[in-house]
Write a protein that holds these residues in place. Structure first.
Motif, short mmCIF file in Angstrom:
data_model
loop_
_atom_site.label_atom_id
_atom_site.label_comp_id
_atom_site.label_asym_id
_atom_site.label_seq_id
_atom_site.Cartn_x
_atom_site.Cartn_y
_atom_site.Cartn_z
N ALA A 131 0.83 -1.20 0.00
CA ALA A 131 0.00 0.00 0.00
C ALA A 131 0.87 1.26 0.00
CB ALA A 131 -0.91 0.00 1.22
N HIS A 132 0.31 2.34 -0.52
CA HIS A 132 1.00 3.63 -0.55
C HIS A 132 0.11 4.70 0.08
CE1 HIS A 132 3.43 1.54 -3.51
NE2 HIS A 132 4.34 2.47 -3.31
N CYS A 133 0.73 5.70 0.69
CA CYS A 133 0.03 6.82 1.30
C CYS A 133 -0.58 7.68 0.20
CB CYS A 133 0.99 7.63 2.15
SG CYS A 133 0.23 9.05 2.93
N ARG A 134 -1.80 8.13 0.39
CA ARG A 134 -2.47 8.95 -0.62
C ARG A 134 -1.84 10.33 -0.77
NH1 ARG A 134 -8.90 7.86 0.33
NH2 ARG A 134 -8.74 5.61 0.31
N THR A 135 -1.41 10.90 0.33
CA THR A 135 -0.92 12.28 0.27
C THR A 135 0.55 12.36 -0.12
OG1 THR A 135 -0.50 12.22 2.65
CG2 THR A 135 -2.61 13.15 1.92
N THR A 136 1.39 11.50 0.43
CA THR A 136 2.82 11.59 0.15
C THR A 136 3.28 10.62 -0.93
OG1 THR A 136 3.43 9.96 1.82
CG2 THR A 136 3.27 12.26 2.54
N GLY A 137 2.54 9.54 -1.14
CA GLY A 137 2.94 8.54 -2.11
C GLY A 137 3.98 7.57 -1.59
N MET A 138 4.36 7.73 -0.34
CA MET A 138 5.37 6.84 0.26
C MET A 138 4.76 5.47 0.54
SD MET A 138 8.12 8.63 0.49
CE MET A 138 9.07 7.65 1.60
N PRO A 139 5.53 4.39 0.35
CA PRO A 139 5.00 3.06 0.61
C PRO A 139 4.88 2.79 2.11
CG PRO A 139 7.28 2.93 -0.07
CD PRO A 139 6.87 4.36 -0.21
#
Length: 82
Positions: free
Chosen positions: A21-29
């Motif tokens: 999964a990835h964070c919606r705001t930062t795109g970090m995994p």
């Protein structure tokens, strides 16, 4: 050097595959170890279990069945009056 079980556990955990999964705001995994389906427990790793609360709990299902049977009986009663 003294035996440190925590260091061994962290080393074993670092070799484990990570959640996809990835964070919606930062795109970090996500950095949490994944379960068998490739997601951590927070991102759907335990989604295969049966729901135990809310819309599908036994009490709610039974209440909806009872309401449906009462509505059905009322509709039949109104149909018979006409």
């Amino acid at each position: 050097m003294a035996h440190n079980p925590m260091r061994e556990a962290r080393a074993a955990l670092s070799l484990h595959p990570r959640c996809g999964a990835h964070c919606r705001t930062t795109g970090m995994p996500c950095k949490v170890p994944a379960m068998a389906n490739g997601r951590c427990r927070m991102h759907g790793g335990k989604a295969g279990r049966k729901p135990t609360h809310g819309r599908y709990c036994k009490a709610t299902v039974m209440m909806r069945r009872e309401v449906r049977s009462i509505l059905w009986a009322l509709r039949q009663l109104l149909r018979d009056d006409n």
